[in-house]
Scaffold this active site. Structure first.
Site, PDB file in Angstrom:
ATOM      1  CE  LYS A  99      -0.606  -1.913   3.705  1.00  0.00           C
ATOM      2  NZ  LYS A  99      -0.781  -2.736   4.813  1.00  0.00           N
ATOM      3  CB  ILE A 130     -12.005  -7.245   2.193  1.00  0.00           C
ATOM      4  CG1 ILE A 130     -11.865  -7.787   3.626  1.00  0.00           C
ATOM      5  CG2 ILE A 130     -13.442  -6.871   1.901  1.00  0.00           C
ATOM      6  CD1 ILE A 130     -12.260  -6.793   4.708  1.00  0.00           C
ATOM      7  CE  LYS A 198      -4.548  -1.366   4.980  1.00  0.00           C
ATOM      8  NZ  LYS A 198      -4.830  -2.012   6.265  1.00  0.00           N
ATOM      9  N   GLY A 295      -2.863 -10.923   7.058  1.00  0.00           N
ATOM     10  CA  GLY A 295      -2.580 -12.348   7.249  1.00  0.00           C
ATOM     11  C   GLY A 295      -2.105 -12.957   5.949  1.00  0.00           C
TER      12      GLY A 295
HETATM   13  N1  LIG Z   1       1.486  -9.183   6.264  1.00  0.00           N
HETATM   14  C1  LIG Z   1       0.256  -8.867   5.925  1.00  0.00           C
HETATM   15  O1  LIG Z   1      -0.714  -9.403   6.470  1.00  0.00           O
HETATM   16  C2  LIG Z   1      -0.006  -7.868   4.838  1.00  0.00           C
HETATM   17  C3  LIG Z   1      -1.323  -7.571   4.460  1.00  0.00           C
HETATM   18  C4  LIG Z   1      -1.563  -6.676   3.413  1.00  0.00           C
HETATM   19  C5  LIG Z   1      -0.492  -6.067   2.782  1.00  0.00           C
HETATM   20  N2  LIG Z   1       0.779  -6.341   3.207  1.00  0.00           N
HETATM   21  C6  LIG Z   1       1.884  -5.696   2.492  1.00  0.00           C
HETATM   22  O2  LIG Z   1       2.604  -6.679   1.778  1.00  0.00           O
HETATM   23  C7  LIG Z   1       4.003  -6.336   1.721  1.00  0.00           C
HETATM   24  C8  LIG Z   1       4.821  -7.482   2.276  1.00  0.00           C
HETATM   25  O3  LIG Z   1       4.450  -7.704   3.622  1.00  0.00           O
HETATM   26  P1  LIG Z   1       4.959  -8.980   4.436  1.00  0.00           P
HETATM   27  O4  LIG Z   1       4.218  -8.936   5.725  1.00  0.00           O
HETATM   28  O5  LIG Z   1       4.912 -10.188   3.604  1.00  0.00           O
HETATM   29  O6  LIG Z   1       6.490  -8.557   4.708  1.00  0.00           O
HETATM   30  P2  LIG Z   1       7.685  -9.526   5.144  1.00  0.00           P
HETATM   31  O7  LIG Z   1       7.161 -10.711   5.874  1.00  0.00           O
HETATM   32  O8  LIG Z   1       8.698  -8.666   5.808  1.00  0.00           O
HETATM   33  O9  LIG Z   1       8.257 -10.054   3.751  1.00  0.00           O
HETATM   34  C9  LIG Z   1       9.018  -9.278   2.868  1.00  0.00           C
HETATM   35  C10 LIG Z   1      10.054 -10.195   2.242  1.00  0.00           C
HETATM   36  O10 LIG Z   1      10.708  -9.493   1.191  1.00  0.00           O
HETATM   37  C11 LIG Z   1      12.115  -9.644   1.342  1.00  0.00           C
HETATM   38  N3  LIG Z   1      12.796  -8.484   0.802  1.00  0.00           N
HETATM   39  C12 LIG Z   1      12.739  -7.207   1.230  1.00  0.00           C
HETATM   40  N4  LIG Z   1      13.521  -6.418   0.461  1.00  0.00           N
HETATM   41  C13 LIG Z   1      14.083  -7.217  -0.468  1.00  0.00           C
HETATM   42  C14 LIG Z   1      14.986  -7.002  -1.557  1.00  0.00           C
HETATM   43  N5  LIG Z   1      15.491  -5.790  -1.818  1.00  0.00           N
HETATM   44  N6  LIG Z   1      15.352  -8.045  -2.315  1.00  0.00           N
HETATM   45  C15 LIG Z   1      14.855  -9.285  -2.051  1.00  0.00           C
HETATM   46  N7  LIG Z   1      14.007  -9.556  -1.028  1.00  0.00           N
HETATM   47  C16 LIG Z   1      13.633  -8.539  -0.255  1.00  0.00           C
HETATM   48  C17 LIG Z   1      12.290  -9.754   2.853  1.00  0.00           C
HETATM   49  O11 LIG Z   1      13.536 -10.351   3.140  1.00  0.00           O
HETATM   50  P3  LIG Z   1      14.244 -10.009   4.555  1.00  0.00           P
HETATM   51  O12 LIG Z   1      13.366 -10.566   5.604  1.00  0.00           O
HETATM   52  O13 LIG Z   1      15.552 -10.673   4.431  1.00  0.00           O
HETATM   53  O14 LIG Z   1      14.329  -8.513   4.617  1.00  0.00           O
HETATM   54  C18 LIG Z   1      11.107 -10.641   3.238  1.00  0.00           C
HETATM   55  O15 LIG Z   1      11.381 -12.008   3.062  1.00  0.00           O
HETATM   56  C19 LIG Z   1       4.123  -5.028   2.485  1.00  0.00           C
HETATM   57  O16 LIG Z   1       4.068  -3.958   1.573  1.00  0.00           O
HETATM   58  C20 LIG Z   1       2.892  -5.002   3.391  1.00  0.00           C
HETATM   59  O17 LIG Z   1       2.455  -3.694   3.690  1.00  0.00           O
HETATM   60  C21 LIG Z   1       1.052  -7.226   4.195  1.00  0.00           C
END
Ligand SMILES: NC(=O)c1ccc[n+]([C@@H]2O[C@H](COP(=O)([O-])OP(=O)(O)OC[C@H]3O[C@@H](n4cnc5c(N)ncnc54)[C@H](OP(=O)(O)O)[C@@H]3O)[C@@H](O)[C@H]2O)c1
Length: 326
Positions: A99, A130, A198, A295
């Protein structure tokens, strides 16, 4: 049909799971399976099958002509913006859950997508699982949307729900962190910034031009006390962090902040980490969508929905026009 995932964290690994476990549903929709050809991440994931397709080099994905869609779930603005821009410029479709990226660069990336006759989709960036954006854009395309309001942040809703049950703000926040709902630094959630981003995306979609999230009056829940929550409860009200946009003569009027709403209001019934979105159309009236706003699996489900739509568009030789411009 080949896809690539950027970032194998909470959301990225969920996309892997949804595409594997629901491959029959995917095949039924597209007539062919979606293969994950590459996953970009900095970690090594010893023993996980993802190792076979893991890369640390974005060029492996950008230069693979068979990759039709790139899923960005790394988070952050950079290098996410550069990677997404590069993929679109190569004519690949891009789907993101980020986002922050959409709120900051949405117009730019949609213009790039259109210039290269491809799709840039971001359903998962607003309220996770959603289907808010597709409902507004497609199912309600015939409507004048008068207002969209709702509970766009699960962490703050969980905290307020626990305060209703007698916890202090601090104790409720600590519980949210222990359960993995709130990050170690909860600022973006509790100060309303996440909900505000959002809302900016929805408002941009409603009015057709980019709304800066920095311009939206935003208050979080850090000043809400348990005494206030109990006082409101005693008079039949519930405090919720409400994000709202109303369209007034084509202009979006927006606000994010805590509000005391009647206990019988549909948004007052939404508890714990759930999100809900109430959409008011001039002909259809009120529609409410409720579900998991975050999630791994719920968010990934919305991403895979976008992947299927993007691949379907490609098969038909079409792409979606930009939802909004600068
Ligand atoms: N989690 C949720 O429920 C949720 C819901 C809606 C939207 N989102 C959005 O979705 C996105 C991801 O969220 P997430 O919760 O999945 O985050 P996360 O668990 O921190 O996963 C991000 C992944 O990307 C990797 N990464 C980051 N920078 C990188 C790079 N330059 N090159 C290669 N890999 C890289 C990270 O590796 P490292 O750990 O080694 O840094 C990590 O494995 C965010 O924008 C968040 O706002 C998340």
């Amino acid at each position: 049909m080949k896809a690539a995932i950027l970032g194998f964290g909470t959301v990225g690994s969920g996309v892997w799971k949804v595409l594997k476990e629901n491959q029959e549903q995917v095949k039924r929709y597209l007539g062919a399976p979606v293969e994950i050809a590459h996953v970009l991440d900095l970690r090594t994931f010893e023993g996980h099958p993802v190792q076979q397709v893991l890369t640390q080099n974005i060029e492996d994905i950008i230069t693979d002509p068979e990759v039709e869609v790139v899923v960005e779930c790394m988070g952050g603005l950079h290098p996410a913006y550069e990677f997404v821009h590069q993929a679109l410029t190569e004519g690949k479709a891009v789907v993101t859950s980020n986002k922050a990226l959409v709120a900051a660069y949405g117009a730019d990336l949609m213009e790039t997508a259109c210039d290269h006759q491809t799709d840039f989709f971001f359903e998962a960036s607003v309220c996770g699982g959603i289907p808010v954006l597709r409902t507004i854009r497609h199912s309600l395309a015939q409507e004048q949307i008068l207002a969209v309001e709702g509970i766009f942040n699960g962490t703050t809703n969980f905290i307020l729900s626990r305060m209703e049950q007698g916890l202090t703000y601090e104790a409720a926040l600590a519980e949210a962190q222990a359960k993995g709902y709130a990050e170690a630094d909860p600022t973006a959630d509790v100060e309303g910034i996440d909900a505000c981003r959002k809302l900016a995306i929805i408002a941009s979609m409603l009015c057709g031009h980019a709304v800066r999230y920095e311009d939206i009056p935003t208050e979080g829940i850090t000043k809400v006390t348990s005494e206030e929550v109990q006082q409101m409860r005693a008079v039949g009200k519930r405090i919720r962090l409400i994000a709202r946009v109303t369209m007034e003569n084509g202009t979006p009027v927006m606000k994010v902040g805590p509000e005391a709403i009647d206990a019988g209001h549909p948004l007052a019934q939404v508890k714990d980490v759930y999100n809900a979105v109430l959409i008011r159309g001039n002909m259809v009236g009120d529609i409410m969508l409720q579900g998991q706003g975050a999630g791994s699996e719920a968010t990934a489900s919305a991403i895979v929905s976008d992947v299927l739509n993007a691949l379907n568009d490609r098969r038909r030789g079409i792409f979606e026009p930009a939802c909004w411009t600068e």
